[in-house]
Design a protein around this motif. Sequence first.
Motif, PDB file in Angstrom:
ATOM      1  N   GLN A  49      20.004  -1.303  -6.425  1.00 38.90           N
ATOM      2  CA  GLN A  49      19.884  -2.536  -7.191  1.00 38.90           C
ATOM      3  C   GLN A  49      19.772  -2.235  -8.677  1.00 38.90           C
ATOM      4  O   GLN A  49      19.101  -1.296  -9.081  1.00 38.90           O
ATOM      5  N   GLU A  50      20.448  -3.057  -9.437  1.00 41.38           N
ATOM      6  CA  GLU A  50      20.436  -2.913 -10.888  1.00 41.38           C
ATOM      7  C   GLU A  50      19.947  -4.212 -11.513  1.00 41.38           C
ATOM      8  O   GLU A  50      20.417  -5.288 -11.159  1.00 41.38           O
ATOM      9  N   TRP A  51      18.982  -4.088 -12.397  1.00 41.81           N
ATOM     10  CA  TRP A  51      18.475  -5.220 -13.171  1.00 41.81           C
ATOM     11  C   TRP A  51      19.023  -5.065 -14.579  1.00 41.81           C
ATOM     12  O   TRP A  51      18.867  -4.011 -15.197  1.00 41.81           O
ATOM     13  N   ARG A  52      19.644  -6.105 -15.098  1.00 43.63           N
ATOM     14  CA  ARG A  52      20.139  -6.082 -16.474  1.00 43.63           C
ATOM     15  C   ARG A  52      19.456  -7.219 -17.218  1.00 43.63           C
ATOM     16  O   ARG A  52      19.395  -8.352 -16.729  1.00 43.63           O
ATOM     17  N   ILE A  53      18.937  -6.912 -18.374  1.00 47.47           N
ATOM     18  CA  ILE A  53      18.271  -7.902 -19.208  1.00 47.47           C
ATOM     19  C   ILE A  53      18.902  -7.845 -20.592  1.00 47.47           C
ATOM     20  O   ILE A  53      18.943  -6.780 -21.215  1.00 47.47           O
TER      21      ILE A  53
END
Length: 167
Positions: free
Chosen positions: A98-102
């Motif tokens: 999983q990748e979180w991009r902000i």
Amino acid sequence: MVTGEGTVRLRPPRNTLDRRAVGWWRAQWLLLTAVPVLVLGVLGAFIGPARFWLLTAAAVLAVTGLVCAVLFPLWWFRTHRWEVTDEAVYVRTGVFRQEWRIAPMSRIQTVDTVRGPLEQLWKLATVTVTTASAKGAVRIEGLDHEVAAELAGRLTRITQDTPGDAT
């Protein structure tokens, strides 16, 4: 998401993609699978000595493609999330990794809405938020095309009202 003490605590973004994204992803899988299956089938029809192996490979690939087209889009739909606040754009993607991009509003350079042929067929769109990040743009795929247009307008308004980051 920032707490009162200035520390960041992430929670899953609140919004899911449009349910039609499942059909769009399935169509992509089926098209991706259909081309090599068709090539193997045609080769199998014309190359007698290799017919069994070519048609077997075509059948295995077709079954694998169908299974993937049924299962993976449902899985992706359950894991992909997005949210836009006055401070940032949050996107969570990925199944195994999983990748979180902000993307902070102060770092956003452009907001684009794209609708490829299959997306148009499903009335979907992709919103791409470009920042100065070396990691690349933040993409929110599988949105209803009207939601995507509203989101692009909202992001444009918020970023115009947000002072740039001097760092």
